[in-house]
Design an enzyme around this catalytic site. Sequence first.
Site, PDB file in Angstrom:
ATOM      1  N   SER A   1      80.061 -10.651 -15.087  1.00 49.80           N
ATOM      2  CA  SER A   1      80.861 -11.199 -16.193  1.00 49.80           C
ATOM      3  C   SER A   1      81.537 -10.069 -16.940  1.00 49.80           C
ATOM      4  CB  SER A   1      79.967 -11.974 -17.167  1.00 49.80           C
ATOM      5  OG  SER A   1      80.709 -12.228 -18.356  1.00 49.80           O
TER       6      SER A   1
ATOM      7  N   ASP B   1      79.235 -32.136 -23.874  1.00 50.94           N
ATOM      8  CA  ASP B   1      79.987 -30.901 -23.599  1.00 50.94           C
ATOM      9  C   ASP B   1      80.476 -30.861 -22.153  1.00 50.94           C
ATOM     10  OD1 ASP B   1      79.161 -30.417 -26.144  1.00 50.94           O
ATOM     11  OD2 ASP B   1      77.728 -28.855 -25.621  1.00 50.94           O
TER      12      ASP B   1
ATOM     13  N   GLU C   1      78.644 -36.384 -34.019  1.00 57.34           N
ATOM     14  CA  GLU C   1      77.784 -35.212 -33.794  1.00 57.34           C
ATOM     15  C   GLU C   1      76.326 -35.625 -33.754  1.00 57.34           C
ATOM     16  OE1 GLU C   1      78.992 -32.526 -32.349  1.00 57.34           O
ATOM     17  OE2 GLU C   1      80.258 -32.100 -34.090  1.00 57.34           O
ATOM     18  N   HIS C   2      75.636 -35.111 -32.744  1.00 55.82           N
ATOM     19  CA  HIS C   2      74.221 -35.434 -32.533  1.00 55.82           C
ATOM     20  C   HIS C   2      74.021 -36.939 -32.306  1.00 55.82           C
ATOM     21  CE1 HIS C   2      72.609 -31.409 -33.085  1.00 55.82           C
ATOM     22  NE2 HIS C   2      73.542 -31.248 -34.008  1.00 55.82           N
TER      23      HIS C   2
ATOM     24  N   ASP D   1      75.012 -37.983 -29.057  1.00 60.90           N
ATOM     25  CA  ASP D   1      75.083 -38.158 -27.586  1.00 60.90           C
ATOM     26  C   ASP D   1      73.729 -38.264 -26.907  1.00 60.90           C
ATOM     27  OD1 ASP D   1      74.506 -35.413 -27.763  1.00 60.90           O
ATOM     28  OD2 ASP D   1      75.911 -34.844 -26.185  1.00 60.90           O
TER      29      ASP D   1
ATOM     30  N   GLY E   1      78.667 -17.814 -28.849  1.00 59.93           N
ATOM     31  CA  GLY E   1      77.844 -18.434 -29.891  1.00 59.93           C
ATOM     32  C   GLY E   1      78.658 -19.152 -30.948  1.00 59.93           C
ATOM     33  N   ALA E   2      79.861 -19.619 -30.606  1.00 62.14           N
ATOM     34  CA  ALA E   2      80.739 -20.228 -31.608  1.00 62.14           C
ATOM     35  C   ALA E   2      80.639 -21.749 -31.603  1.00 62.14           C
ATOM     36  CB  ALA E   2      82.178 -19.800 -31.360  1.00 62.14           C
TER      37      ALA E   2
END
Length: 390
Positions: free
Chosen positions: A66, A173, A32-33, A35, A123-124
Amino acid sequence: MLQQLNSDFETQFQTQPTVNAFAPGRINLIGEHTDYNGGYVFPAAIELGTYGMASLRTDQTIQLYSKNFPEQGIVKVNLNQLDFDASHDWANYPKGVIKYLKEQYPEINRGFNLIFEGTIPNGASLSSSASIELVTGWMINALFELELDKLALIKIGQQVENNYMGVNSGIMDQFIIGLGKEEHAILLDTATLDYTYVPARFGDYVISIMNTNKRRSLTESKYNERRAQCEEALSDLQQQLNITQLCDIDLKTFDQYSHLINDDINIKRARHAIAENERTKLAHAALTENDLHRFGQLLNASHQSLKSDYEVTGIELDTLAETAQQVDGVLGARMTGAGFAGCAIALVHKDSIKQLEQEVSTIYQEKIGYAPAFYHVRISDGMKLITHNS
Ligand code: GLA
């Protein structure tokens, strides 16, 4: 669901879609963090994601709708006016993709209609934004027969985040959403973009996703601040080290040179990135050797480092991960994604899932005042075309 989406398309646009595509969301197992620091990441695509349908038009109008934001109605834009517009809200993600694709592909010379429906909770931290970016690009690829390379679209997605939305994110992502594979995670070296598919086999254990249900706020600015701190630390280290990214060095070298960094907070940020990179390589080895206990310990250590050195967890994510870590049958737990809010993951024995959910829910509600949510999803393929009638 697809039938309903098809008939909603007809209601909104009075025509039939010719293209139907899907792009997943993702979890990150560990890494995590790292990339945007040239390190390793270890994400997997999940079956939650974004469905899209499209049809070409004869004029220069693009219409976007949407089902997740019906109150916004149809967003109408001109193919030649695709600049960011805050009032377009969610539609800026597809608009950014269209803008950058059009700059590279003059074949995109007509308008089109697009409808979206996402199953990723908002926002998950499961990458709903990269998911809508890639499903948009994949539909346009089919509409205009561009024969786009997946990696080219992955890079356009990142460009949208960095230059259009103003979030200086890395490539993880978009990469996993573009190239994910069923029942596999990807070990990606973000320095070279070399990657390998790794079977995500956990035997009697499963990955449980736990959602804080916390509304995210200021995530983007805090994210950019972390990245800037890493860059400052890197430039201090470069006074004596010939490196281009933080993850070019190991923890031992870092400890010898960390005195060059003249800000205590930046030292912690850099230590996290470098240590997390090492943990990711170890976690990959542990999973390959089927040593799930070791894998779980590395998840716990990752969370601890994100909490104390990188400071991107917060009470909600800490309560989820740390409570889960204490539950019998759980081998490890950590936050996943950017942090601040969103989701944590736990590696839990399949007979202990109920117990995990009960114990975590009780303690989370006591401390935080509302309930978390839990998902059990399969690891799925990356973006794909479902149908294409010309
Ligand atoms: C977000 C970004 C990614 C990555 C993660 C943290 O998801 O989009 O590029 O930096 O946060 O690992």
